[in-house]
Design a protein around this motif. Structure first.
Motif, PDB file in Angstrom:
ATOM      1  N   ILE A   6       0.852  -1.196   0.000  1.00 19.52           N
ATOM      2  CA  ILE A   6       0.000   0.000   0.000  1.00 19.52           C
ATOM      3  C   ILE A   6       0.885   1.242   0.000  1.00 19.52           C
ATOM      4  CG2 ILE A   6      -1.597   1.363   1.416  1.00 19.52           C
ATOM      5  CD1 ILE A   6      -2.965  -1.231   2.185  1.00 19.52           C
ATOM      6  N   PHE A  52      -2.142  11.622  -7.539  1.00 17.14           N
ATOM      7  CA  PHE A  52      -3.252  11.576  -6.580  1.00 17.14           C
ATOM      8  C   PHE A  52      -3.625  12.999  -6.172  1.00 17.14           C
ATOM      9  CE2 PHE A  52      -4.928  11.604  -2.321  1.00 17.14           C
ATOM     10  CZ  PHE A  52      -5.767  10.506  -2.244  1.00 17.14           C
ATOM     11  N   TRP A  77     -10.868  14.402  -3.637  1.00 13.41           N
ATOM     12  CA  TRP A  77     -10.598  14.172  -2.206  1.00 13.41           C
ATOM     13  C   TRP A  77     -10.943  15.399  -1.363  1.00 13.41           C
ATOM     14  CZ3 TRP A  77     -10.046   9.446  -3.424  1.00 13.41           C
ATOM     15  CH2 TRP A  77      -9.251   9.040  -4.503  1.00 13.41           C
ATOM     16  N   GLY A 106      -5.331   7.213   7.588  1.00 11.95           N
ATOM     17  CA  GLY A 106      -5.163   7.156   6.127  1.00 11.95           C
ATOM     18  C   GLY A 106      -5.309   8.556   5.568  1.00 11.95           C
ATOM     19  N   ILE A 112      -2.315  10.160  10.239  1.00  7.80           N
ATOM     20  CA  ILE A 112      -1.408   9.018  10.076  1.00  7.80           C
ATOM     21  C   ILE A 112      -1.628   8.336   8.733  1.00  7.80           C
ATOM     22  CG2 ILE A 112      -1.224   8.657  12.568  1.00  7.80           C
ATOM     23  CD1 ILE A 112      -2.979   6.142  12.215  1.00  7.80           C
ATOM     24  N   MET A 117       2.876  10.724   0.442  1.00 10.47           N
ATOM     25  CA  MET A 117       1.600  11.401   0.707  1.00 10.47           C
ATOM     26  C   MET A 117       1.755  12.306   1.935  1.00 10.47           C
ATOM     27  SD  MET A 117      -0.757  10.129  -1.516  1.00 10.47           S
ATOM     28  CE  MET A 117      -2.379   9.632  -0.981  1.00 10.47           C
ATOM     29  N   ALA A 152       2.692   5.941  10.060  1.00 11.17           N
ATOM     30  CA  ALA A 152       2.258   4.896  11.004  1.00 11.17           C
ATOM     31  C   ALA A 152       1.184   4.034  10.363  1.00 11.17           C
ATOM     32  CB  ALA A 152       1.702   5.535  12.271  1.00 11.17           C
ATOM     33  N   ASP A 153       1.116   2.812  10.874  1.00  7.64           N
ATOM     34  CA  ASP A 153       0.087   1.875  10.414  1.00  7.64           C
ATOM     35  C   ASP A 153      -1.120   2.000  11.343  1.00  7.64           C
ATOM     36  OD1 ASP A 153      -1.494  -0.361   9.836  1.00  7.64           O
ATOM     37  OD2 ASP A 153       0.250  -1.569   9.295  1.00  7.64           O
ATOM     38  N   ALA A 154      -2.282   2.239  10.758  1.00  6.94           N
ATOM     39  CA  ALA A 154      -3.492   2.438  11.564  1.00  6.94           C
ATOM     40  C   ALA A 154      -3.833   1.209  12.391  1.00  6.94           C
ATOM     41  CB  ALA A 154      -4.662   2.770  10.652  1.00  6.94           C
TER      42      ALA A 154
END
Ligand SMILES: C[S@@+](CC[C@H](N)C(=O)[O-])C[C@H]1O[C@@H](n2cnc3c(N)ncnc32)[C@H](O)[C@@H]1O
Length: 299
Positions: free
Chosen positions: A28, A39, A47, A70, A93, A99, A120-122
């Protein structure tokens, strides 16, 4: 990553799903790192409006502490920072450093000092000590919960980081969104592929579980929330070539082009735009559901 409109043959930094259909954190991150510039180019059309609506519907107040999961380049996190003001704080995060870096630049340009973009990973994030012991006042996530592995469990864990009575808000694609657009793109791409794309149905299942007002309402309620409100943001974007192709490069569709030679990619682009015209697609449906709710108190 090149900033021109061509995806180069060695664009293997764009991750493709594994054969078992799972997409892991590093994949990801690689996908969104590669797509970040493109993006962000569609942020004003796609967005951004959704992020603004999410923040508005969540009813953030001055001084609130917010977790944005995210966050990407800050479509909802930046308006959240403006909403909570200098006495509030936002933790944005994401897995993708590219991004996040774009988000940091925007925050700096807007002189927003109350937002931190954190890699960080959620699924493992814990609130730092600057967050009140009871938890965040609000959890926001725009177009991101369906990327979480074991979405329900991961979301339940995130909800436990919010204080009882706090707010949760998510956006998700409406069931009609991007349907004709994606089909048309894949029809243009198909003849140029050396072999058919792997079946991605399983990968899209989480998003499909949230793609109507009823489904999103039911999901939020089952997660342990009340006072659920789900609204639809209608967003029909003129099908200009700039948008149509830009959204391919700035979305998950980009992964389908990895490994194709530049001249083949150019042909896909031409065929895609021809099909868009032939099929009379004047607008791209980017309609989005915005769901907000209150986290049920314990005991
Ligand atoms: C479609 S983008 C949306 C970004 C932003 N919320 C917006 O609306 O513009 C989804 C984002 O979720 C991030 N993401 C996916 N899985 C994640 C995870 N487990 N932890 C943190 N971020 C994640 C991706 O890196 C990506 O930036």
């Amino acid at each position: 990553m090149s900033s021109d409109d061509t995806v180069h043959a060695h664009d293997d930094d764009t991750a493709r799903p594994r054969e078992d259909g799972t997409v892991h954190a590093e994949e990801i991150a690689a996908t969104f790192d590669a797509a970040a510039e493109d993006f962000d180019r569609v942020t004003p059309d796609v967005w951004g409006p959704a992020g603004q609506c999410l923040v508005f519907q969540a009813g953030l107040r001055s001084g609130d502490t917010v977790l944005d999961v995210g966050s990407g380049t800050g479509a909802s996190a930046l308006p959240a920072a403006a909403a909570v003001g200098p006495t509030g704080q936002v933790h944005a995060i994401d897995l993708s450093d590219e991004m996040l870096e774009r988000g940091r630049v925007k925050a700096s340009e807007r002189a927003l000092l109350n937002i931190e973009f954190v890699s960080a990973d959620a699924t493992t994030w814990e609130a730092p000590s600057t967050v009140p012991e009871a938890g965040y006042d609000a959890l926001l996530s725009s177009y991101a919960v369906f990327f979480l592995p074991e979405m329900d469990e991961a979301f339940a864990r995130l909800l436990r980081l919010v204080r009882p009575g706090g707010t949760v808000g998510v956006t998700a694609w409406h069931e009609t969104a991007l349907r004709d657009y994606a089909t048309t793109f894949l029809d243009a791409l198909g003849p140029h592929l050396p072999q058919p794309l792997p079946d991605r149905t399983t990968e899209m299942e989480p998003a499909q579980r949230l793609d109507t007002q009823d489904k999103l309402r039911t999901w939020l309620t089952a997660a342990g929330t009340e006072a659920v409100e789900v609204r639809e943001l209608s967003n029909l974007i003129p099908a200009t070539e700039e948008f149509c192709w830009g959204f391919v490069l700035g979305s998950g569709l980009r992964a389908t082009l990895a490994g194709l030679a530049p001249d083949v990619v150019e042909q896909v682009r031409t065929d895609f735009m021809t099909l868009i015209t032939d099929r009379g697609l004047h607008t791209i449906d980017a309609s989005t559901l915005v769901g907000t709710a209150k986290v049920v108190g314990f005991g």
